[in-house]
Design a protein around this motif. Sequence first.
Motif: not given
Length: 120
Positions: A24-53
């Motif tokens: 991440a770059d830019g105004r990074t001080s504003r960032i709280d939680t970050m995480g990873w989502f994934r979207q398999p072919p033909g399916e909706e995007r769903r949360l895989v994992s997250s981590i707080t600051r």
Amino acid sequence: QVRLVESGGGQVQAGGSLNLSCSADGRTSRIDTMGWFRQPPGEERRLVSSITRIQGNTGNTYYADSVKGRFTISRDNAKNTVTLQMNNLKPEDTAIYYCNAELNPNYTKWGQGTQVTVSS
């Protein structure tokens, strides 16, 4: 403005490993939680994992049931990065993986995505 850039995707055989990274770059001080989502072919995007600051040495993590025990999320506040170590990959892990950041106040940012393909 905050920009998120993913890297580390690719193609592996079942049982292999990949390490995804999001910078991440830019105004990074504003960032709280970050995480990873994934979207398999033909399916909706769903949360895989997250981590707080991380405060001190503490950061709360979340894992979807399907990846518990196989994936590990980590974060470096100073470097403004979040990583996802993916072990024992399965064909059902095949998807486009997106980095996500929740910003204060009330703003969501997405990366462009990186393809992960797992062959049986």
